[in-house]
Each structure stands twice: as structure tokens, then as C-alpha cells.
Design a protein around this motif. Structure first.
Motif, PDB file in Angstrom:
ATOM      1  N   CYS A  94      -6.993 -17.851   9.144  1.00 53.96           N
ATOM      2  CA  CYS A  94      -7.425 -17.557   7.773  1.00 53.96           C
ATOM      3  C   CYS A  94      -6.205 -17.472   6.885  1.00 53.96           C
ATOM      4  CB  CYS A  94      -8.215 -16.241   7.720  1.00 53.96           C
ATOM      5  SG  CYS A  94      -7.214 -14.773   7.990  1.00 53.96           S
ATOM      6  N   THR A  95      -6.428 -17.549   5.589  1.00 53.68           N
ATOM      7  CA  THR A  95      -5.366 -17.373   4.604  1.00 53.68           C
ATOM      8  C   THR A  95      -5.800 -16.298   3.622  1.00 53.68           C
ATOM      9  OG1 THR A  95      -4.641 -19.670   4.817  1.00 53.68           O
ATOM     10  CG2 THR A  95      -3.971 -18.486   2.829  1.00 53.68           C
ATOM     11  N   VAL A  96      -4.897 -15.353   3.356  1.00 53.27           N
ATOM     12  CA  VAL A  96      -5.200 -14.221   2.474  1.00 53.27           C
ATOM     13  C   VAL A  96      -4.068 -14.025   1.481  1.00 53.27           C
ATOM     14  CG1 VAL A  96      -6.516 -13.052   4.285  1.00 53.27           C
ATOM     15  CG2 VAL A  96      -4.094 -12.493   3.983  1.00 53.27           C
ATOM     16  N   GLU A  97      -4.411 -13.478   0.326  1.00 50.02           N
ATOM     17  CA  GLU A  97      -3.367 -13.030  -0.589  1.00 50.02           C
ATOM     18  C   GLU A  97      -2.709 -11.779  -0.034  1.00 50.02           C
ATOM     19  OE1 GLU A  97      -4.783 -14.674  -4.915  1.00 50.02           O
ATOM     20  OE2 GLU A  97      -5.514 -12.705  -4.315  1.00 50.02           O
ATOM     21  N   ALA A  98      -1.501 -11.509  -0.492  1.00 54.35           N
ATOM     22  CA  ALA A  98      -0.676 -10.460   0.120  1.00 54.35           C
ATOM     23  C   ALA A  98      -1.266  -9.069  -0.005  1.00 54.35           C
ATOM     24  CB  ALA A  98       0.720 -10.474  -0.506  1.00 54.35           C
ATOM     25  N   GLY A  99      -2.117  -8.823  -1.006  1.00 64.28           N
ATOM     26  CA  GLY A  99      -2.659  -7.489  -1.211  1.00 64.28           C
ATOM     27  C   GLY A  99      -3.889  -7.164  -0.394  1.00 64.28           C
ATOM     28  N   VAL A 100      -4.404  -8.113   0.381  1.00 64.41           N
ATOM     29  CA  VAL A 100      -5.547  -7.842   1.259  1.00 64.41           C
ATOM     30  C   VAL A 100      -5.092  -6.898   2.369  1.00 64.41           C
ATOM     31  CG1 VAL A 100      -7.195  -8.853   2.876  1.00 64.41           C
ATOM     32  CG2 VAL A 100      -6.609 -10.069   0.770  1.00 64.41           C
ATOM     33  N   THR A 101      -5.860  -5.838   2.625  1.00 68.14           N
ATOM     34  CA  THR A 101      -5.508  -4.928   3.712  1.00 68.14           C
ATOM     35  C   THR A 101      -6.179  -5.391   5.005  1.00 68.14           C
ATOM     36  OG1 THR A 101      -7.372  -3.396   3.460  1.00 68.14           O
ATOM     37  CG2 THR A 101      -5.428  -3.024   2.059  1.00 68.14           C
ATOM     38  N   ARG A 102      -5.686  -4.885   6.127  1.00 68.84           N
ATOM     39  CA  ARG A 102      -6.248  -5.316   7.415  1.00 68.84           C
ATOM     40  C   ARG A 102      -7.720  -4.918   7.533  1.00 68.84           C
ATOM     41  NH1 ARG A 102      -6.927  -1.465  11.167  1.00 68.84           N
ATOM     42  NH2 ARG A 102      -6.093   0.584  10.702  1.00 68.84           N
ATOM     43  N   LYS A 103      -8.104  -3.756   7.009  1.00 68.16           N
ATOM     44  CA  LYS A 103      -9.505  -3.351   7.072  1.00 68.16           C
ATOM     45  C   LYS A 103     -10.372  -4.244   6.191  1.00 68.16           C
ATOM     46  CE  LYS A 103      -8.932   1.542   8.314  1.00 68.16           C
ATOM     47  NZ  LYS A 103      -9.157   2.937   7.888  1.00 68.16           N
ATOM     48  N   GLN A 104      -9.867  -4.614   5.013  1.00 70.89           N
ATOM     49  CA  GLN A 104     -10.616  -5.514   4.138  1.00 70.89           C
ATOM     50  C   GLN A 104     -10.839  -6.854   4.826  1.00 70.89           C
ATOM     51  OE1 GLN A 104      -8.073  -5.551   0.718  1.00 70.89           O
ATOM     52  NE2 GLN A 104      -9.145  -3.895  -0.335  1.00 70.89           N
TER      53      GLN A 104
ATOM     54  N   ALA B  19       0.815  -1.214   0.000  1.00 70.94           N
ATOM     55  CA  ALA B  19       0.000   0.000   0.000  1.00 70.94           C
ATOM     56  C   ALA B  19       0.850   1.266   0.000  1.00 70.94           C
ATOM     57  CB  ALA B  19      -0.927   0.000   1.221  1.00 70.94           C
ATOM     58  N   GLY B  20       2.161   1.119   0.095  1.00 70.53           N
ATOM     59  CA  GLY B  20       3.040   2.297   0.076  1.00 70.53           C
ATOM     60  C   GLY B  20       3.025   3.091   1.361  1.00 70.53           C
TER      61      GLY B  20
ATOM     62  N   PRO C 275      -6.245  -8.549  14.920  1.00 71.31           N
ATOM     63  CA  PRO C 275      -6.027  -7.402  15.804  1.00 71.31           C
ATOM     64  C   PRO C 275      -4.824  -6.512  15.495  1.00 71.31           C
ATOM     65  CG  PRO C 275      -5.155  -9.366  16.835  1.00 71.31           C
ATOM     66  CD  PRO C 275      -5.755  -9.800  15.527  1.00 71.31           C
ATOM     67  N   VAL C 276      -3.865  -6.963  14.693  1.00 73.85           N
ATOM     68  CA  VAL C 276      -2.668  -6.146  14.491  1.00 73.85           C
ATOM     69  C   VAL C 276      -3.040  -4.901  13.696  1.00 73.85           C
ATOM     70  CG1 VAL C 276      -0.315  -6.064  13.624  1.00 73.85           C
ATOM     71  CG2 VAL C 276      -1.210  -8.197  14.573  1.00 73.85           C
ATOM     72  N   ASP C 277      -2.793  -3.741  14.292  1.00 69.84           N
ATOM     73  CA  ASP C 277      -3.344  -2.487  13.787  1.00 69.84           C
ATOM     74  C   ASP C 277      -2.260  -1.410  13.766  1.00 69.84           C
ATOM     75  OD1 ASP C 277      -4.719  -0.168  13.282  1.00 69.84           O
ATOM     76  OD2 ASP C 277      -6.002  -0.254  15.049  1.00 69.84           O
ATOM     77  N   PRO C 278      -1.521  -1.283  12.647  1.00 68.68           N
ATOM     78  CA  PRO C 278      -0.459  -0.280  12.582  1.00 68.68           C
ATOM     79  C   PRO C 278      -0.950   1.141  12.322  1.00 68.68           C
ATOM     80  CG  PRO C 278      -0.571  -1.441  10.513  1.00 68.68           C
ATOM     81  CD  PRO C 278      -1.592  -2.086  11.416  1.00 68.68           C
ATOM     82  N   GLY C 279      -2.260   1.314  12.234  1.00 69.91           N
ATOM     83  CA  GLY C 279      -2.805   2.648  11.973  1.00 69.91           C
ATOM     84  C   GLY C 279      -3.197   2.797  10.519  1.00 69.91           C
ATOM     85  N   ALA C 280      -2.211   2.744   9.647  1.00 72.37           N
ATOM     86  CA  ALA C 280      -2.491   2.806   8.214  1.00 72.37           C
ATOM     87  C   ALA C 280      -3.201   1.532   7.776  1.00 72.37           C
ATOM     88  CB  ALA C 280      -1.189   2.974   7.442  1.00 72.37           C
ATOM     89  N   ASP C 281      -3.973   1.632   6.705  1.00 75.84           N
ATOM     90  CA  ASP C 281      -4.650   0.447   6.166  1.00 75.84           C
ATOM     91  C   ASP C 281      -3.676  -0.284   5.255  1.00 75.84           C
ATOM     92  OD1 ASP C 281      -6.618  -1.409   5.743  1.00 75.84           O
ATOM     93  OD2 ASP C 281      -7.603  -0.259   4.149  1.00 75.84           O
ATOM     94  N   ALA C 282      -2.635  -0.830   5.863  1.00 72.76           N
ATOM     95  CA  ALA C 282      -1.564  -1.495   5.131  1.00 72.76           C
ATOM     96  C   ALA C 282      -2.025  -2.858   4.627  1.00 72.76           C
ATOM     97  CB  ALA C 282      -0.345  -1.657   6.036  1.00 72.76           C
TER      98      ALA C 282
END
Length: 470
Positions: free
Chosen positions: A119-129, A84-85, A142-149
Motif C-alpha cells: 500500500c501507499t500512504v501519506e506520511a501522516g497516516v498512523t498505524r492504527k488508521q 505524532a510527537g 504489523p510494525v507496532d511500536p506501541g504508540a499510535d505513531a
């Protein structure tokens, strides 16, 4: 280890034209060389200058990532993974040009095993998604770095965040990975079992490797039940030491708070202005409690009593979901709130972590060094686990301010290491913190890291210039 295919300052590789043609044959319009695409992928969200890649690719599958990397391996052209940059230490900067692999279109949640809490996710899934996808299952991540990484990026940087004091960091919550190695080999590490003693822990090797050993394309994660009840409290303190000591005593008493966030008076002023809030503009702790209704009430009452013993006052609760979300959104928007205090400035955000007993010492010492700085200096952090950030709001066109920020950052990192801490608790190394690795780990450890890197990436094409010191 071989040097990068092109010296610093140049981004033109001898095989680039033929490589680009091959990538276009493979991906069609999902291979771009436009100036706007390249510029967008040449920086994160910090003070590090933009260095654009030569080509940007958007794969849709692990197999496509493998094919892209194989072509780059054959051409000896650098590969820079991109999520996500939102990185802060220059992780995605193309120091030597090359091919940026943007994984954002690999955004499928491929499996949710509710009964096993994973769960298993592809690498581009964001935590909010992911949490939106989980909304009806009674589970959350629960891991929440602030940005929607992206979760791939979070694994690659060993990300952390406000919930780490209770739920841990990405290191604690990644069960397995799919990784594309430097020659295009597809590697699967780990499994869904909660523990294993089978061989080397390859999953942990790639968590935090920042794209220097391989490209993470799939992640298997631990999940948690959404707590029955939660509440947020804000308490004001006369100074940083009082607030930090309250947080330390809270942890030492075994109270399992979900979050303990420290904000200094400048942060509170920025939050009020940016979010139209009215909290006292003095040092504060934001706390969140999870559990049963009775446990949340009991935890809050105990911490309130501890806070009063450290001069805390003005205890305010936010119990509704709307109030809690508003408060934490204000905290997560801190980067932009601080920038608004000094229009035109950039934020140099530091990131260190020390044993919690040394937290007040480290913050107050550096605050004293920064009292005459020609720019605003802030302190905030996830003090429940000893991690904190000092922010320098500097003008990038001022050599004096840049030099002073560099001096303060060096003082902070070196002092943190002296106190038994680390140069980075969650932002990662990138190339911004690489120079501190020898002091923290020693020459022998750095040479072992170099040996690992050379073994997995003999041509040094995987995000060259990051993590390891020059």
C-alpha cells in the motif's frame, strides 16, 4: 558543513519575520506562531526538555511541503518534521528554533494493492488508521511500536516494536518513499517490486535519517495476511536470566513466534495496578503465536515445554480477540503504568539491542549496577530479537537522580556496544544518543555520514543537531 543559522540557546533568525510572512501567504491559517502550538511541537514523550520552534506549518500535500522547505532553504532557517510527537530521544525538539512541519493532516491512504500485498500512504497516516482502513481486506501492517505513531515518523526513525521478531522493522517493510530534500526537490525512491539491484538504495538511506536528510511525505509499505489463528500466553519465571534463556531457546529452535516480550517484577506490578489485572508480580514473558489453528497449538505446546525447563510456571492463555487486545493494550500502556507508580516522576526510557546470546548478561549486569539507585528501575523488552529497555523513574528537579540516570544509561549503552550490540534498537538517535555514535560505528563511519549530510543539506537546515555527534 555550515553551522546552524542561529547559535544554541537562541531561536531568533534574521530572516524569520519575512519567512513567516511568506509562509502565511502560502498556508493562511495553517501557519501558526501561537505559544500553545509552538510549545506542543517542542517536545516528544520523554525526559528531554521542551525547545519550541518559531513557526508551525500544516501542509496538505507534498508540493506544499516542497514550497515550505524552499522558503526555509532560501532563508537558511531550520526545518523540523513532526508526526505524532511520540519520539523518545529528542527528535522533534527545535534545538535551534526554526519551522516545524507537522505532517499529521497529510493522512490519506492513497493506494492498497491487495494482490501484491502493498500500500501507499501519506506520511501522516498512523498505524492504527492504516489497519482500520485495511480491516475488510484480510491484510494488516504489523510494525507496532506501541504508540499510535505516524507511518512517516516510523520510517524516519526506523521504528520497530513487539512484532519485529517475526515481521521485521520499518527497514524491512518500506518499499519506497517520497522525500522533500533540503532545497525543496521532490525525490521518489524505490518502487513496488519486492527486490531491486538498480543503483544505490536511497530508500534505506532515508529510513532512519530522522529528518536530517529530507522530509518524508509518502511511504509505500509491505502488507501481510491476517493469520488464520492467534493466541497469547503469559508465563512467570523465577528471574530474568531464566526468562531470557527461555526466549533464546525458543528462537534457536526455529519457532516463529510473533512476539516475545519480557517484563520484570516491577513492570508486572505496574500492569496489574494500572489495568486492574491479577498476574503474578514476578518476571514474565508475554508470547503471541500466529498461523493455522494447528500450528498455533503446536507452537504454544512446544514453548510451554521449553518454559518449564527454565522454571516457568503459571502458563495462562488468552485466545479471544478481546482478551488478546486487553493484554497487549496493557503492555503498550506500560509507559503510563510505570509513571503511575511514582506520581510526579518522568520516565527515562533506555533502548539497546544486543545479540540474543548476550541478552541475559547485559540485563543482569546493569540490574546489579542499579540496585542502589534512588529511583525505581525497570527492565522490559522485545527479547526475541535482543532489544530491551530499562526505565528510570526520576524526578527532573533532582540533580542527583538525573546524574545517576545518566551514569546508568552510559553504563548500559557502552556495555551493549561492547557485547556486539547497538546504542538504540528502535527509538532512534535524536540528540539523546548522538554522543554514542562514534563508539558504535567508529570515526570513519561517522565522517562518511557527515559527508552524506553535507552533500544533501549543505546549509544544515534539516533537523540540525540530531543523529550526528557534535
Amino acid at each position: 558543513m555550515n553551522a546552524p543559522a542561529t547559535p544554541p540557546g537562541s531561536s531568533r533568525h534574521p530572516a524569520l519575520d519575512s519567512l513567516t510572512a511568506s509562509l502565511r501567504d502560502l498556508l493562511g491559517p495553517r501557519c501558526s506562531t501561537s505559544d500553545s502550538e509552538r510549545e506542543h511541537h517542542g517536545h516528544g514523550e520523554s525526559y528531554h526538555p521542551t525547545k519550541a520552534p518559531d513557526v508551525v506549518c500544516y501542509p496538505l500535500t507534498t508540493e506544499e511541503v516542497s514550497q515550505i522547505v524552499k522558503l526555509c532553504h532560501q532563508a537558511k532557517v531550520p526545518v523540523i518534521p513532526f508526526g505524532a510527537g511520540t519520539s523518545l530521544e529528542g527528535h522533534v525538539v527545535a534545538l535551534h528554533g526554526g519551522v516545524c512541519i507537522d505532517l499529521s493532516r497529510m493522512n490519506a491512504v492513497t493506494a492498497v494493492n491487495a494482490e501484491d500485498l502493498d500500500c501507499t500512504v501519506e506520511a501522516g497516516v498512523t498505524r492504527k488508521q492504516l489497519n482500520e482502513h485495511l480491516r475488510d481486506t484480510g491484510l494488516f501492517f504489523p510494525v507496532d511500536p506501541g504508540a499510535d505513531a505516524t507511518l512517516g515518523g516510523m520510517a524516519a526513525t526506523r521504528a520497530s516494536g513487539t512484532n519485529a521478531v517475526r515481521y521485521g522493522t520499518m527497514k524491512d517493510n518500506v518499499l519506497a518513499l517520497t522525500v522533500v530534500l533540503a532545497d525543496g526537490t521532490i525525490l521518489k525512491t524505490g518502487g513496488r517490486a519486492r527486490k531491486s539491484s538498480a543503483g544505490y538504495d536511497l530508500t534505506r538511506l532515508f529510513v532512519g535519517s530522522e529528518g536530517t536528510l529530507g522530509v518524508i511525505t509518502e511511504v509505500t509499505l509491505r502488507l501481510y495476511g491476517i493469520p488464520e489463528a492467534s493466541s497469547v500466553a503469559v508465563c512467570s519465571f523465577p528471574d530474568i536470566a531464566s526468562a531470557v534463556n527461555c526466549a533464546i531457546e525458543t528462537i534457536q529452535c526455529g519457532i516463529q513466534v510473533a512476539r516475545v516480550e519480557l517484563l520484570d517484577e516491577t513492570c508486572m506490578r505496574a500492569i496489574n495496578r494500572h489495568n486492574n489485572l491479577s498476574y503474578p508480580e514476578t518476571v514474565a514473558l508475554f508470547l503471541e503465536f500466529h498461523g493455522t489453528e494447528a500450528a498455533v497449538v503446536s507452537q504454544a505446546e512446544t514453548v510451554q515445554m521449553l518454559a518449564e525447563g527454565h522454571g516457568g510456571e503459571g502458563w495462562r492463555f488468552a485466545t479471544s480477540a478481546e482478551e488478546r487486545n486487553k493484554l497487549w493494550q496493557a503492555r503498550h500502556n506500560m509507559h503510563y503504568a510505570l509513571l503511575a507508580l511514582r506520581p510526579g516522576a518522568s520516565s527515562w526510557g533506555t533502548d539497546t539491542c544486543v545479540p540474543i546470546s548476550q541478552l541475559a548478561t547485559c540485563i543482569t549486569e546493569i540490574k546489579k549496577h542499579a540496585k542502589d539507585a534512588p529511583f525505581p528501575v525497570t527492565a522490559l523488552g522485545h527479547v526475541g530479537d535482543g532489544n530491551f529497555h530499562m526505565g528510570f523513574l526520576i524526578r527532573m528537579d533532582s540533580p542527583q537522580e538525573i546524574r545517576e540516570a545518566e551514569r546508568l544509561n552510559g553504563l548500559l549503552v557502552n556495555r551493549a556496544i561492547e557485547l556486539g550490540g547497538t546504542c538504540t534498537g528502535e527509538h532512534g538517535v535524536g540528540y539523546g544518543k548522538a554522543k554514542f555514535l562514534r563508539k558504535e560505528h567508529g570515526d570513519s563511519a561517522v565522517e562518511v555520514m557527515r559527508t552524506l549530510k553535507a552533500s544533501l543539506d549543505p546549509n544544515n537546515i534539516m533537523n540540525p543537531g540530531k543523529v550526528l555527534p557534535a
